[in-house]
Motif scaffolding. Structure first.
Motif, PDB file in Angstrom:
ATOM      1  N   MET A 176      17.041   1.668   7.469  1.00  0.00           N
ATOM      2  CA  MET A 176      16.786   3.109   7.538  1.00  0.00           C
ATOM      3  C   MET A 176      15.659   3.416   8.516  1.00  0.00           C
ATOM      4  SD  MET A 176      16.570   5.427   4.204  1.00  0.00           S
ATOM      5  CE  MET A 176      17.521   4.474   3.025  1.00  0.00           C
ATOM      6  N   LYS A 177      15.878   4.413   9.335  1.00  0.00           N
ATOM      7  CA  LYS A 177      14.862   4.771  10.309  1.00  0.00           C
ATOM      8  C   LYS A 177      13.803   5.665   9.668  1.00  0.00           C
ATOM      9  CE  LYS A 177      14.682   3.936  14.794  1.00  0.00           C
ATOM     10  NZ  LYS A 177      15.880   4.212  15.495  1.00  0.00           N
ATOM     11  N   GLU A 178      12.576   5.286   9.869  1.00  0.00           N
ATOM     12  CA  GLU A 178      11.527   6.142   9.345  1.00  0.00           C
ATOM     13  C   GLU A 178      10.865   6.823  10.525  1.00  0.00           C
ATOM     14  OE1 GLU A 178       7.434   5.710   6.964  1.00  0.00           O
ATOM     15  OE2 GLU A 178       8.716   3.952   6.996  1.00  0.00           O
ATOM     16  N   ARG A 224       4.718  11.109   9.633  1.00  0.00           N
ATOM     17  CA  ARG A 224       5.238  12.156   8.755  1.00  0.00           C
ATOM     18  C   ARG A 224       4.105  12.855   8.021  1.00  0.00           C
ATOM     19  NH1 ARG A 224       5.454   8.730   4.604  1.00  0.00           N
ATOM     20  NH2 ARG A 224       5.742   6.660   5.416  1.00  0.00           N
ATOM     21  N   SER A 245       0.872  -1.167   0.000  1.00  0.00           N
ATOM     22  CA  SER A 245       0.000   0.000   0.000  1.00  0.00           C
ATOM     23  C   SER A 245       0.910   1.217   0.000  1.00  0.00           C
ATOM     24  CB  SER A 245      -0.879  -0.053   1.247  1.00  0.00           C
ATOM     25  OG  SER A 245      -1.287   1.229   1.598  1.00  0.00           O
ATOM     26  N   VAL A 255       0.824  10.374   8.089  1.00  0.00           N
ATOM     27  CA  VAL A 255       0.956   8.950   7.831  1.00  0.00           C
ATOM     28  C   VAL A 255       1.791   8.353   8.954  1.00  0.00           C
ATOM     29  CG1 VAL A 255       1.856   7.233   6.254  1.00  0.00           C
ATOM     30  CG2 VAL A 255       0.847   9.332   5.369  1.00  0.00           C
ATOM     31  N   LYS A 257       2.481   1.774   7.889  1.00  0.00           N
ATOM     32  CA  LYS A 257       1.398   1.569   6.943  1.00  0.00           C
ATOM     33  C   LYS A 257       1.883   1.361   5.512  1.00  0.00           C
ATOM     34  CE  LYS A 257      -2.540   3.889   6.690  1.00  0.00           C
ATOM     35  NZ  LYS A 257      -3.345   5.089   6.829  1.00  0.00           N
ATOM     36  N   GLY A 258       3.019   1.965   5.213  1.00  0.00           N
ATOM     37  CA  GLY A 258       3.456   1.892   3.834  1.00  0.00           C
ATOM     38  C   GLY A 258       4.270   0.643   3.532  1.00  0.00           C
ATOM     39  N   ASP A 259       4.558  -0.138   4.551  1.00  0.00           N
ATOM     40  CA  ASP A 259       5.445  -1.269   4.322  1.00  0.00           C
ATOM     41  C   ASP A 259       4.741  -2.404   3.608  1.00  0.00           C
ATOM     42  OD1 ASP A 259       7.235   0.223   5.542  1.00  0.00           O
ATOM     43  OD2 ASP A 259       7.226  -0.831   7.456  1.00  0.00           O
ATOM     44  N   VAL A 260       5.538  -3.367   3.283  1.00  0.00           N
ATOM     45  CA  VAL A 260       5.004  -4.526   2.592  1.00  0.00           C
ATOM     46  C   VAL A 260       3.983  -5.208   3.492  1.00  0.00           C
ATOM     47  CG1 VAL A 260       5.633  -6.754   1.677  1.00  0.00           C
ATOM     48  CG2 VAL A 260       7.116  -4.789   1.317  1.00  0.00           C
ATOM     49  N   ARG A 261       2.863  -5.565   2.894  1.00  0.00           N
ATOM     50  CA  ARG A 261       1.792  -6.087   3.725  1.00  0.00           C
ATOM     51  C   ARG A 261       1.720  -7.608   3.673  1.00  0.00           C
ATOM     52  NH1 ARG A 261      -3.413  -4.491   1.698  1.00  0.00           N
ATOM     53  NH2 ARG A 261      -3.240  -2.258   1.953  1.00  0.00           N
ATOM     54  N   ASP A 299       6.938   6.229   0.939  1.00  0.00           N
ATOM     55  CA  ASP A 299       6.682   4.792   0.815  1.00  0.00           C
ATOM     56  C   ASP A 299       7.208   4.278  -0.511  1.00  0.00           C
ATOM     57  OD1 ASP A 299       5.399   4.863   3.195  1.00  0.00           O
ATOM     58  OD2 ASP A 299       3.371   4.903   2.357  1.00  0.00           O
TER      59      ASP A 299
END
Ligand SMILES: Nc1ncnc2c1ncn2[C@@H]1O[C@H](COP(=O)(O)OP(=O)(O)OP(=O)(O)O)[C@@H](O)[C@H]1O
Ligand SMILES: [Mg+2]
Lengths: 533, 358
Positions: free
Chosen positions: B1-3, B7, A71, B349, B353-357, A77
């Motif tokens: 890498m630290k997110e 953000r 997503s 965000v 949430k943006g990571d591989v699901r 992302d």
């Protein structure tokens, strides 16, 4: 799963209000493959790519990257997934050097400048990119900026590269260079999606082509099994002819005469160097030249936006140098310059079509108020005539697709029924069908007795459409010749600094040029532009 | 890498309906947060809120007082709107109000014997000219030397303020006053008439509202303002004289603010003090932005601001709260409403949430 795709889009749908920009689109790209995305203006290409780069989020459907469903909620992302996108207008910090731009926004250990520079040079070298890491962006040409964008993506280790109309603003030579880089990346296993409206580029670079029409994915074909004709048919949905007419008009008269014109840029470098030529009614004068040879300055001087240093521009024998842009507009000299970022000059991005129609004519209305009624009618007329795709005449033009924006600009200029129509790069970013519509419109103007100046990049088109061709190089006129006496090679030579006399040879077959020698349009074109009945 | 955990991401454009819902939510949240603050003070939020409303609107007198607050704010907001539409960051409304007041006061003080209506008209024009000239100065420097208008207009505020101090201490000092210096009260003939018990300025403000609305949306000059604000390149291409548009618009912007100063001095204060602008020039900036430079919305926002202002002064006196408490309450409410703009333009965000699901 039989095969692992780098990107797989399944049934992607995205609507903006009532406009369905993407309707259940399927798309796959493998690693080590270049996929071309083809479609008419407003067919949803940019929208689809923006969902991969995190600018939009699909309403429904799923995206798989490297076989896993993901997503993508933001550009960050997307970056983390190894996707790099190169947008139509670059996103670089002007006052930074190439190197600073490349490392901007990438985390990780800070290297000292020296080793960083080496790293970047090495990276560039491995892909065949030439770059000066310390050069500032504002000193760069469009193609250099693009190189920086690509390096920026590579530096982050992106495996997937998306390019949205990268070649629209490049010269043919620069395009060749870009393609060499892309091929190198492909060899190294990157997955690449490229959007372009130029079919010969699609054929030259891609492995497969996915065609979008009105937001739907129509078909995916293997490039090797296709030709331009088939692609056009798939894209438009019906066969269209790819011929440009060149009707020859009687009684052409000189309407605008440029005499010994010298123009300096704001930094005092010479932009136009003592040039002289004339523009005649019922004729299209094509202007060829490498980007930055003085085309922009020529446009701006003719329309009063720049002041000439020396020389005169005689319009009906009256000197217009020193007149204000408003006065020149009133005389009936109209210019539509499609800049590299498309919207830059000529349209107001946040206004709708109606208000943009008013831009040059608002002052004509009597009294202190603007008249939106006629402008609205004009906007609706243009939508019909040029097939502009937009949900409404009041939607900000900024939200329209790139090609449609251009039709609005050019349509307005033509509708102002000018005496002299100057167009620069009018088909930049337009799909084939629309490009031909534009050529037809220009011919129509010519038939009405308008003097048309066409500044373009595509030599094939220039040679087919123009009556005469003027070639510029470093602000000087290399020669002005009838188009049907020139070949593409000769023009190419002149563009790089050869004089017409040298190119055409001292030999003197200066037979009378008149109305007869036009029965073979496009005969000079040597690149398989044979008749496509 | 630290997110980072959260953000901020720019949003695609929101529809009108979504925007409206967000705004309503913000107001609700503002009321809740303000309520918590009131609870901390040991008061009942509902009672306090009710007092704000009734305090501002309960009687004819209260309404008159509220309107009196609204008049200069409305006029100044309309003034800055003209400049903002052109993306000319005029934060010098304060100074323009003051200069309008100063110019008008000259006639009020030294020509109070003139025919009343003639005097009012002359004061009106003087106010407009005073504010207009004060607005013209930064615009002229901008077109000539490309100076930064934000700083320039801001600095001019302080100069304007000290012009009053100078006049008060010297040439215009009221000889009748003992102790501290002040400027004399205007003659009755030089003060604005009342209509429905409120100074005549409210009619001026409403007429200005309609005129400016028409000017911005229908007139050629208004169209020029929008184009210049969007891109000067494009404006030049369209044959507009950009410098002229900038000068003219800033004169108008300053003139409208100056009218605000004239109305405040001759209508409400009936003298000239250093408080003639009293921060209205800054509040006007907030009002103009909240209303998105749309005149009818400006009226609405001005009314809300004035109710809040007047109501909290009533709360202050009837509950014995200090004026600071009222200010904090106002601050909280403003904070939420302005903060909501952030949510309209950006979204947050969260990590993961943006990571591989999988
Ligand atoms: N943010 C938006 N709001 C409303 N409509 C939009 C928005 N973005 C795109 N559209 C609409 O969606 C459609 C597809 O636009 P898109 O930019 O994807 O086309 P495109 O295929 O890239 O065309 P072009 O070749 O002209 O660039 C167009 O009709 C456009 O007007
Ligand atoms: Mg596009």
């Amino acid at each position: 799963m039989t095969e692992q795709y780098a990107i797989e889009c399944r049934q992607i749908t995205k609507a903006f209000g009532s406009v369905v920009a993407n309707d259940k689109i399927n798309l796959t790209v493998r690693y080590g493959e270049i996929m071309a995305l083809l479609g008419e203006n407003g067919s949803g290409k940019t929208t689809l790519m923006n969902m991969l780069s995190g600018i939009y989020h699909p309403d429904s459907g799923s995206i798989l990257i490297g076989g896993k469903e993901v997503s993508i909620n933001s550009p960050v992302d997307s970056k983390n997934l190894g996707i790099g996108m190169i947008h139509q207008h670059f996103k670089l910090v002007d006052v930074f050097s190439a190197m600073d731009n490349i490392i901007l926004g990438s985390h990780g250990r800070r290297l000292n400048r020296k080793s960083l520079r080496e790293k970047i040079e090495e990276l560039g070298h491995s892909f065949g990119l030439e770059i000066e890491p310390e050069k500032k962006i504002y000193d760069m040409s469009v193609s250099e900026k693009q190189t920086v964008e690509i390096l920026k993506v590579l530096y982050r280790g992106a495996q997937i590269l998306i390019l949205d109309e990268p070649t629209a603003v490049l010269t043919p030579q620069e395009t060749e260079k870009l393609f060499a880089i892309l091929r190198r990346m492909k060899e190294q296993g990157c997955a690449i999606i490229i959007i372009t409206h130029k079919l010969h580029e699609v054929l030259a670079i891609s492995d497969r082509v996915t065609i979008l029409r009105k937001g739907k994915s129509i078909d995916t074909v293997v490039t090797g099994e296709c030709d331009e004709k088939k692609l056009t048919e798939l894209m438009v949905g019906r066969p269209i002819s790819l011929n440009i007419d060149r009707p020859r008009m009687e009684n052409r008269e000189t309407i605008l005469k440029v005499v010994d014109l010298t123009v300096e840029k704001s930094d005092k470098t010479i932009a136009l160097d003592d040039i002289s030529f004339d523009i005649r009614t019922g004729e299209i004068l094509g202007v060829a030249g490498v980007a930055g040879s003085g085309q922009k300055e020529l446009c701006e001087t003719l329309t009063g936006l720049m002041v000439a240093k020396k020389g005169a521009i005689l319009y009906h024998k009256e000197n217009i140098v020193g007149k204000s842009p408003a006065e020149i507009i009133r005389l009936g000299i109209s210019m539509s310059f499609v800049p590299e970022d498309r919207l830059g000059m000529g349209l107001v991005a946040s206004m709708g079509m109606v208000d943009n129609m008013l831009l040059k004519s608002y002052s004509e209305a009597k009294g202190p108020f603007v008249e939106r009624g006629p402008a609205r009618e004009l906007a609706e007329k243009l939508i019909d005539k040029l097939g502009i795709v937009t949900p409404g005449v009041d939607m900000p033009v900024r939200l329209m697709s790139g090609g449609n924006v251009q039709k609005v600009l050019l349509g307005r200029e033509i509708e102002s029924s000018p005496q002299v129509l100057i167009t620069a790069y009018p088909v930049r970013g337009l799909d084939i069908n629309s490009s031909y519509t534009i050529y037809e419109l220009l011919n129509e103007q010519k038939k009405k007795g308008v003097a048309v100046v066409y500044i373009g990049e595509d030599l094939d088109v220039l040679l087919e459409l123009s009556d005469r061709i003027m070639v510029l190089c470093h602000g000087q006129v290399m020669g002005i010749e009838d188009a049907d006496r020139l070949t593409k090679e000769q023009v190419g030579l002149m563009m790089t600094g050869a004089r017409a006399e040298e190119v055409l040879g001292a030999g003197d077959d200066r037979v009378q040029k008149s109305d007869e020698c036009m029965d073979a349009p496009g005969c000079v074109s040597d690149e398989g532009e044979e008749e496509k009945a | 890498m630290k997110e980072p955990l959260i953000r901020v991401v720019k949003k695609a454009e929101l529809g009108r309906k979504e925007t409206l819902i967000l705004r309503l939510e913000a107001i609700l949240l503002a009321l809740v947060a303000g309520g918590l603050f009131i609870l901390c003070l040991g008061q009942n939020p509902f009672v306090i809120y009710q007092t704000i409303l009734t305090g501002a609107l309960r009687s004819g007198m209260a309404i008159q007082a509220t309107v009196k607050i609204a008049i200069p704010l409305l006029i100044a907001s309309l003034g800055v709107t003209l400049a903002f539409k052109m993306r000319f960051w005029n934060i010098g409304a304060e100074g323009q109000i003051i200069m309008g007041g100063v110019f008008a006061s000259y006639f009020a003080l030294f020509h109070s014997g003139w025919n009343h209506w003639l005097l009012v008209i002359v004061m009106f024009i003087a106010g407009a000219v005073g504010g207009g000239l004060w607005g013209l100065i930064p615009a002229w420097f901008k077109t000539k030397y490309d100076t930064n208008e934000t700083l320039f207009t801001l600095m001019l505020n302080y100069i304007a303020l000290n012009v009053i101090v100078f006049l008060r201490e010297g040439p215009w000092r009221d000889p009748g006053s003992q102790g501290y210096a002040k400027i004399a009260r205007f003659d009755k003939n030089a003060s604005l008439d009342r209509v429905f018990g409120i100074q005549f300025g409210w009619i001026i403000a409403l007429v200005l509202l309609v005129l400016i609305w028409i000017y911005m949306n229908r007139s050629k000059q208004g169209y020029e303002i929008s184009v210049v604000g969007e891109s000067q390149e494009t404006a030049r291409y369209a044959g507009m004289n950009v410098k002229k548009v900038i000068l003219r618009t800033m004169f108008l912007s300053g003139a409208v603010c100056g009218i605000g100063g004239m109305v405040q001095a001759t209508g409400s204060d009936v003298t000239l003090t250093t408080a003639v602008a009293g921060g209205v020039g800054f509040t006007a900036i907030i009002v103009a932005w909240l209303a998105q430079l749309n005149p009818p919305a400006i009226l609405l926002v001005t009314i809300l601001f004035s109710i809040l202002e007047k109501g909290s002064s009533v709360v202050q006196s009837s509950f014995g709260l200090s004026s600071d408490c009222a200010d904090v309450l106002q601050g909280i409410i403003l904070f939420f409403i302005l903060g909501c703009e952030l949510f309209i333009r950006y979204k947050f965000v969260f990590r993961g949430k943006g990571d591989v699901r999988a």
